[in-house]
Design an enzyme around this catalytic site. Structure first.
Site, short mmCIF file in Angstrom:
data_model
loop_
_atom_site.label_atom_id
_atom_site.label_comp_id
_atom_site.label_asym_id
_atom_site.label_seq_id
_atom_site.Cartn_x
_atom_site.Cartn_y
_atom_site.Cartn_z
N GLN A 28 0.80 -1.11 -0.10
CA GLN A 28 0.30 -0.01 -0.16
C GLN A 28 0.85 1.16 0.01
O GLN A 28 1.96 1.16 0.55
CB GLN A 28 -0.76 -0.07 1.06
CG GLN A 28 -0.19 0.13 2.35
CD GLN A 28 -1.41 0.03 3.73
OE1 GLN A 28 -2.26 -0.95 3.59
NE2 GLN A 28 -1.15 0.61 4.68
N GLY A 29 0.32 2.22 -0.54
CA GLY A 29 1.12 3.72 -0.64
C GLY A 29 -0.21 4.71 -0.07
O GLY A 29 -1.23 4.49 -0.22
N TYR A 30 0.41 5.73 0.03
CA TYR A 30 -0.70 6.99 0.43
C TYR A 30 -0.40 8.12 -0.49
O TYR A 30 0.45 8.66 -0.93
CB TYR A 30 -0.23 7.45 1.68
CG TYR A 30 -0.58 6.38 2.57
CD1 TYR A 30 -1.89 6.38 3.59
CD2 TYR A 30 0.41 5.29 3.16
CE1 TYR A 30 -2.02 5.41 4.28
CE2 TYR A 30 -0.17 4.57 4.01
CZ TYR A 30 -1.32 4.40 4.68
OH TYR A 30 -1.52 3.69 5.65
N ILE A 31 -1.61 8.50 -1.24
CA ILE A 31 -1.79 9.52 -1.93
C ILE A 31 -1.84 11.01 -1.14
O ILE A 31 -1.19 12.10 -1.33
CB ILE A 31 -3.21 9.61 -2.74
CG1 ILE A 31 -3.12 8.45 -3.81
CG2 ILE A 31 -3.45 10.96 -3.43
CD1 ILE A 31 -4.37 8.17 -4.36
N GLU A 83 2.76 9.34 -2.51
CA GLU A 83 3.98 9.81 -1.94
C GLU A 83 5.01 8.90 -1.78
O GLU A 83 4.72 7.66 -1.84
CB GLU A 83 3.65 10.35 -0.59
CG GLU A 83 2.42 11.34 -0.37
CD GLU A 83 1.93 11.71 1.16
OE1 GLU A 83 2.54 11.10 2.19
OE2 GLU A 83 1.31 12.49 1.37
#
Length: 156
Positions: A28-31, A83
């Site tokens: 998972q990643g974070y916008i 990010e």
């Protein structure tokens, strides 16, 4: 409006692996990882998800959560907008009494960290702690995935 109520704990050994009835790989990643509002893109095995979370209450137990399944292709495209930093982990599901504990074993720069969460229907709901549970870290922002992405466990 969906409300997520959960408690989070450190895990003291890997006995949960033998007790797990399922597991999955998560990247998972974070916008957006701003405190109080996060927008997360997750790939869990062969499915994609977009999740928006609000600020936690004072105890860190409860917060707004909205999640929508998206295609794997959409998730891959959105991951490119995230990010810097990524969370890579295996999630094990372990039944304890009437509850399911989600045990996350982290990899990469968060290697060595294992955290268990239990979702509840109310903040004062009772639950049976499994034997592998150690210290409670509910509300400690250092253990939020959005924090671990920027400040990995191996750098503490």
């Amino acid at each position: 409006m969906g409300q997520e109520i959960e408690r989070k704990f450190l895990v003291k050994d890997d006995s949960y692996k033998q007790e797990a009835y399922a597991h999955s790989h998560i990247v998972q990643g974070y916008i957006c990882s701003a405190r109080g509002r996060t927008v997360r893109v997750r790939i869990r095995d062969d499915k994609g998800y977009l999740t928006i979370k609000g600020a936690a209450n004072e105890s860190g137990t409860s917060r707004y959560e909205w999640e929508k399944e998206i295609s794997l292709q959409e998730a891959g495209e959105l991951m490119r907008l995230c990010e810097p930093g990524v969370i890579d982990k295996t999630r094990y599901l372990v039944k304890s009494g009437e509850h399911i504990f989600e045990v996350d074993e982290f990899y990469g720069e968060n290697e060595g960290l294992t955290v268990a969460e239990v979702e509840l229907n109310s903040e004062d709901e009772m639950f049976e702690k499994p034997h592998f549970i150690e210290k409670e870290v509910t509300g400690d922002v250092r253990y939020y995935n959005s924090f671990l992405m920027k400040n990995p466990y191996t750098r503490w």
